[in-house]
Design an enzyme around this catalytic site. Sequence first.
Site, PDB file in Angstrom:
ATOM      1  N   HIS A 258       9.839  28.328  20.012  1.00 17.06           N
ATOM      2  CA  HIS A 258      10.285  30.105  19.750  1.00 17.06           C
ATOM      3  C   HIS A 258      11.437  29.575  21.399  1.00 17.06           C
ATOM      4  CE1 HIS A 258       9.204  34.500  20.100  1.00 17.06           C
ATOM      5  NE2 HIS A 258       9.294  33.729  21.853  1.00 17.06           N
TER       6      HIS A 258
ATOM      7  N   SER B 130      13.145  36.755  22.255  1.00 14.72           N
ATOM      8  CA  SER B 130      10.831  36.706  22.679  1.00 14.72           C
ATOM      9  C   SER B 130      11.672  38.113  22.304  1.00 14.72           C
ATOM     10  CB  SER B 130      10.858  36.263  23.428  1.00 14.72           C
ATOM     11  OG  SER B 130       9.196  36.428  23.136  1.00 14.72           O
TER      12      SER B 130
ATOM     13  N   ASP C  72       9.183  30.556  13.297  1.00 16.37           N
ATOM     14  CA  ASP C  72       8.679  30.517  14.867  1.00 16.37           C
ATOM     15  C   ASP C  72       7.492  30.584  15.209  1.00 16.37           C
ATOM     16  OD1 ASP C  72       8.338  32.608  16.996  1.00 16.37           O
ATOM     17  OD2 ASP C  72      10.808  33.156  17.070  1.00 16.37           O
TER      18      ASP C  72
END
Length: 394
Positions: A345, A177, A273
């Site tokens: 994610h 991330s 995502d």
Amino acid sequence: MQKMVSFTRLCQWLCLMLMLLKIECSDDVEMTFIQSAVTKGAVCLDGSPPAYQFDKGFGEGVDKWLIHIQGGGWCESTKSCLLRVNKTNGVGSSTLMQKFNFTGVFSSKQEFNPGFYNWNRVIMRYCDGASFTGDVKKVDPATNLHYRGARIFNVILDELLAKGLNKASSALLTGCSSGGLAAILYCDKFRAMLPPTSQVKCVPDAGYFVHVKDISGKYHFEKFFTKIVKLHNSEINLPSTCTSKMKPGLCFYPQFILPNIKTPVFVINSAYDSYQVQNILAPEKADKHDSWSACKLNISNCSPTQLKRLQDFRSDFIKTLWSGMGRSVSNSTSRGMFINSCYSHCQTGNQINWLGDPASKLDNKAIAEVVSDWFYERNTTQLIDRQHTLPQQC
């Protein structure tokens, strides 16, 4: 036919779960706090010392290193940064950090991490709110907030260099991330810090945030990135090849950075995502009638119109990715990708996704297998899920 496919997938998933339960796959790794960093001003948002977790390599992996940059979003205002300081997940203060279990790409067991299990494995803990890019000298006494992410990155790397990273034969910089974004931003710098003879590559996971229009036809997320860069004074640590050509806030988007990165990069991401769907495609500011909340929470709640918009986002994502990767990516050993359709994610730290949840595999290959083949140059790999045109639960 659909029921048969679903039943087969369930059986495959259950078999994998049973295998994981037979053998303990999580490593308990202690936290290391760099107290000496405080005098250098290399501190978390609240002024506490930076931290990392380090599990030593063994066997043939004693001189090989995997450095992972933890993710955890960003803060773009004094208010949002203060909220991070008080959160129990430790994304603003090392005093609140809990140990991460080492699973997936961090596992020390060959069964679960065949390519990197015996390497030195490090998780660089995240507590600055700007992908380790900030560096503001002045500290506001009213809030005591420190925007010093770039200093944290440097002191942790300096400590690891002294522990043997400076003699690495192989090194991999990864991140999830906001940490995946940092792995892209710092890829060439990381390469420069290691011996010229070292094999060095970067693997961002769920860090390829795309600059595309949201459901209102605007770029609301761009404003968010711009505020982050301004608050943390990030511009001084962003690639000059980007900041010399466009607004600094745009230089948080990998599509404008990656074309100029010289170090080999392998992008792991989902074309659906979940963070990007929720915050880039359909942010609250663009969804005035709150028509996307149920869909974002569970894709089975999406209407046919919303599913079509999700498919358009997938197309935009892939187009943007190819653009950022460069024209010669098709048969290049320096650029690789694994783009599945999971509505999720970050996948590398999740043992099931990393090892091979059937829904997350591509060409019947798990992420672990594909990344290992790419790093060791057994294959030039660019895999994109062409089978599923709708998001999948993985």
